[in-house]
Motif scaffolding. Structure first.
Motif, PDB file in Angstrom:
ATOM      1  N   ALA A  56       0.852  -1.193   0.000  1.00  0.00           N
ATOM      2  CA  ALA A  56       0.000   0.000   0.000  1.00  0.00           C
ATOM      3  C   ALA A  56       0.882   1.235   0.000  1.00  0.00           C
ATOM      4  CB  ALA A  56      -0.930   0.016   1.222  1.00  0.00           C
ATOM      5  N   SER A  57       0.275   2.383  -0.307  1.00  0.00           N
ATOM      6  CA  SER A  57       1.021   3.647  -0.299  1.00  0.00           C
ATOM      7  C   SER A  57       1.567   3.958   1.084  1.00  0.00           C
ATOM      8  CB  SER A  57       0.116   4.795  -0.739  1.00  0.00           C
ATOM      9  OG  SER A  57      -0.292   4.632  -2.069  1.00  0.00           O
ATOM     10  N   ILE A  58       2.703   4.660   1.091  1.00  0.00           N
ATOM     11  CA  ILE A  58       3.328   5.106   2.340  1.00  0.00           C
ATOM     12  C   ILE A  58       3.439   6.623   2.307  1.00  0.00           C
ATOM     13  CG2 ILE A  58       5.422   5.021   3.759  1.00  0.00           C
ATOM     14  CD1 ILE A  58       5.984   2.260   2.363  1.00  0.00           C
ATOM     15  N   TYR A  59       2.808   7.280   3.292  1.00  0.00           N
ATOM     16  CA  TYR A  59       2.929   8.732   3.439  1.00  0.00           C
ATOM     17  C   TYR A  59       3.868   9.117   4.575  1.00  0.00           C
ATOM     18  CZ  TYR A  59      -1.379   8.995   0.609  1.00  0.00           C
ATOM     19  OH  TYR A  59      -2.321   8.873  -0.388  1.00  0.00           O
ATOM     20  N   ALA A  60       4.141   8.172   5.490  1.00  0.00           N
ATOM     21  CA  ALA A  60       4.867   8.527   6.718  1.00  0.00           C
ATOM     22  C   ALA A  60       6.001   7.553   6.997  1.00  0.00           C
ATOM     23  CB  ALA A  60       3.900   8.553   7.902  1.00  0.00           C
ATOM     24  N   ASN A  75      -0.576   2.563   4.716  1.00  0.00           N
ATOM     25  CA  ASN A  75      -1.959   3.028   4.671  1.00  0.00           C
ATOM     26  C   ASN A  75      -2.946   1.871   4.799  1.00  0.00           C
ATOM     27  OD1 ASN A  75      -1.222   5.636   4.514  1.00  0.00           O
ATOM     28  ND2 ASN A  75      -1.765   5.932   2.370  1.00  0.00           N
ATOM     29  N   TYR A  76      -3.951   2.099   5.638  1.00  0.00           N
ATOM     30  CA  TYR A  76      -5.066   1.157   5.850  1.00  0.00           C
ATOM     31  C   TYR A  76      -4.647  -0.117   6.573  1.00  0.00           C
ATOM     32  CZ  TYR A  76      -6.342   4.388   2.192  1.00  0.00           C
ATOM     33  OH  TYR A  76      -6.502   5.542   1.467  1.00  0.00           O
ATOM     34  N   GLU A  77      -3.477  -0.121   7.140  1.00  0.00           N
ATOM     35  CA  GLU A  77      -3.032  -1.304   7.872  1.00  0.00           C
ATOM     36  C   GLU A  77      -2.483  -0.918   9.239  1.00  0.00           C
ATOM     37  OE1 GLU A  77      -2.840  -4.657   7.838  1.00  0.00           O
ATOM     38  OE2 GLU A  77      -4.324  -4.628   6.260  1.00  0.00           O
ATOM     39  N   LEU A  95      -2.972  -1.094  13.395  1.00  0.00           N
ATOM     40  CA  LEU A  95      -3.392   0.108  14.104  1.00  0.00           C
ATOM     41  C   LEU A  95      -4.727   0.662  13.628  1.00  0.00           C
ATOM     42  CD1 LEU A  95      -2.305   2.301  16.145  1.00  0.00           C
ATOM     43  CD2 LEU A  95      -1.378   3.482  14.161  1.00  0.00           C
ATOM     44  N   THR A  96      -5.009   0.544  12.327  1.00  0.00           N
ATOM     45  CA  THR A  96      -6.061   1.390  11.781  1.00  0.00           C
ATOM     46  C   THR A  96      -6.535   0.862  10.436  1.00  0.00           C
ATOM     47  OG1 THR A  96      -6.530   3.661  11.036  1.00  0.00           O
ATOM     48  CG2 THR A  96      -4.315   2.836  10.649  1.00  0.00           C
ATOM     49  N   PHE A 111       3.465   9.492  18.194  1.00  0.00           N
ATOM     50  CA  PHE A 111       2.187  10.112  17.840  1.00  0.00           C
ATOM     51  C   PHE A 111       1.952   9.867  16.351  1.00  0.00           C
ATOM     52  CE2 PHE A 111       3.768  12.376  21.520  1.00  0.00           C
ATOM     53  CZ  PHE A 111       2.652  12.437  22.341  1.00  0.00           C
ATOM     54  N   VAL A 112       0.809   9.262  16.034  1.00  0.00           N
ATOM     55  CA  VAL A 112       0.518   8.853  14.665  1.00  0.00           C
ATOM     56  C   VAL A 112      -0.760   9.558  14.203  1.00  0.00           C
ATOM     57  CG1 VAL A 112       0.154   6.897  13.121  1.00  0.00           C
ATOM     58  CG2 VAL A 112       1.540   6.595  15.194  1.00  0.00           C
ATOM     59  N   ALA A 113      -0.648  10.362  13.137  1.00  0.00           N
ATOM     60  CA  ALA A 113      -1.783  11.140  12.611  1.00  0.00           C
ATOM     61  C   ALA A 113      -2.524  10.315  11.569  1.00  0.00           C
ATOM     62  CB  ALA A 113      -1.284  12.449  12.001  1.00  0.00           C
ATOM     63  N   LEU A 114      -3.838  10.195  11.756  1.00  0.00           N
ATOM     64  CA  LEU A 114      -4.652   9.312  10.919  1.00  0.00           C
ATOM     65  C   LEU A 114      -5.747  10.075  10.179  1.00  0.00           C
ATOM     66  CD1 LEU A 114      -5.139   6.410  13.513  1.00  0.00           C
ATOM     67  CD2 LEU A 114      -3.357   6.641  11.775  1.00  0.00           C
ATOM     68  N   SER A 115      -6.182   9.494   9.066  1.00  0.00           N
ATOM     69  CA  SER A 115      -7.167  10.176   8.213  1.00  0.00           C
ATOM     70  C   SER A 115      -8.579  10.171   8.799  1.00  0.00           C
ATOM     71  CB  SER A 115      -7.190   9.547   6.820  1.00  0.00           C
ATOM     72  OG  SER A 115      -7.651   8.220   6.879  1.00  0.00           O
ATOM     73  N   ASP A 116      -8.808   9.409   9.872  1.00  0.00           N
ATOM     74  CA  ASP A 116     -10.129   9.440  10.516  1.00  0.00           C
ATOM     75  C   ASP A 116     -10.209  10.479  11.631  1.00  0.00           C
ATOM     76  OD1 ASP A 116      -8.568   8.240  12.441  1.00  0.00           O
ATOM     77  OD2 ASP A 116      -9.656   6.332  12.471  1.00  0.00           O
TER      78      ASP A 116
END
Length: 299
Positions: A56-60, A75-77, A95-96, A111-116
């Protein structure tokens, strides 16, 4: 100021969304839409090493300062912890089901910033979630940490920056910062100011000691500002934009020093997603939707 393009790193098959420093000054990591995490050597441009590959894509990406493990946000995992020397995963945390936009460390917390809209607080020793900070229904996009004031600043897609207490996680302040999504935030090296930018193409400067009062509002780019970064000596700021340019600013006066673009410097042909200053000869890195990473020497 003169700008010279030193190198171009290619090999990613999709946009390069994120860059992270390596364990030594001449190394750095990149990742993006192809799910590949690559270690590069600034002194050996031909030596790109694949250290991880996720579906999946990686932003972080975030290199943990004490363990030396690279935290990869899939992402999404969830989070994958990679030993970049052995090139193997040593741990992971489911995680998410949301996209992961940013990871920052403070003491034993990640600290992990999430799209939700959640900022997940993860214990880095035991790899367990300690807390969910839910202050918005829209994405948490970016994180900055102020160890002096013990504050955590988070930029959101609801145009707001929220300030949390680093120890109690209490929401301390809400700053209606921009007219659109906040994509990037950073404290100045002395933690006196907080800089924010995003989709509205404005670069804003907030005075931390004056309750985050607005000090500067700069129309900095034509289109969204994806990322900003201070130079290692703290004198310059680089901003990366969807308008395909990088701009260099004086960190004291916030005056524009240089525009780095395709026509003048053989810059990127599409959106510039990330900028990273290195301690290796103060070189500046930039990554783009054009699937390349450029290396810049500023004199």
């Amino acid at each position: 100021m003169t700008v010279e393009k030193i190198d171009t790193f290619g090999g990613h098959r999709d946009p390069v969304y994120t860059l992270e420093r390596g364990p030594v000054a001449e190394q750095f990591f990149s990742a993006g839409g192809d799910g590949q995490v690559v270690k590069w050597h600034l002194d050996r441009p031909d030596l790109g090493e694949l250290v991880a590959n996720v579906p999946a894509s990686i932003y972080a990406l975030a290199l943990h300062p004490t363990s030396g493990l690279l935290w990869v946000g899939q992402n999404y995992e969830g989070i994958h912890l990679i030993d970049t020397v052995q090139k193997r995963e040593v741990a992971s945390l489911k995680l998410t089901s949301a996209a992961i936009f940013d990871i920052k460390f403070y003491k034993n917390d990640a600290f992990v910033a999430l799209s939700d809209g959640v900022v997940a607080v993860v214990n880095t020793d035991q790899l367990v979630v300690r807390k969910h900070l839910k202050a918005s229904e829209q994405s948490a996009r970016c994180i900055a940490i102020n160890p002096i004031e013990r504050e955590l600043a988070v930029g959101y897609s609801d145009n707001v920056v929220r300030i949390f207490d680093l120890l109690t996680y209490e929401l301390k302040q809400i700053i209606p910062a921009h007219t659109n999504s906040v994509f990037t935030i950073a404290y100045s090296p002395e933690f006196q100011y907080l800089l924010t930018a995003g989709r509205d193409a404005h670069l804003k400067v907030w005075d931390v000691e004056k309750k985050y009062s607005l000090q500067q509002d700069i129309v900095a780019h034509m289109f969204a500002i994806n990322h900003l970064s201070f130079s290692t000596n703290g004198r310059l700021i680089a901003t990366a934009s969807m308008d395909k340019s990088i701009k260099i600013w004086d960190a004291e006066t916030y005056k524009l020093v240089k525009v780095v673009d395709r026509s003048r410097h053989a810059g990127h042909g599409t959106s510039v997603n990330k900028v990273l200053w290195t301690e290796y000869h103060e070189l500046l890195l930039s990554s783009s939707d054009d699937r390349t990473i450029s290396v810049w020497k500023l004199t």
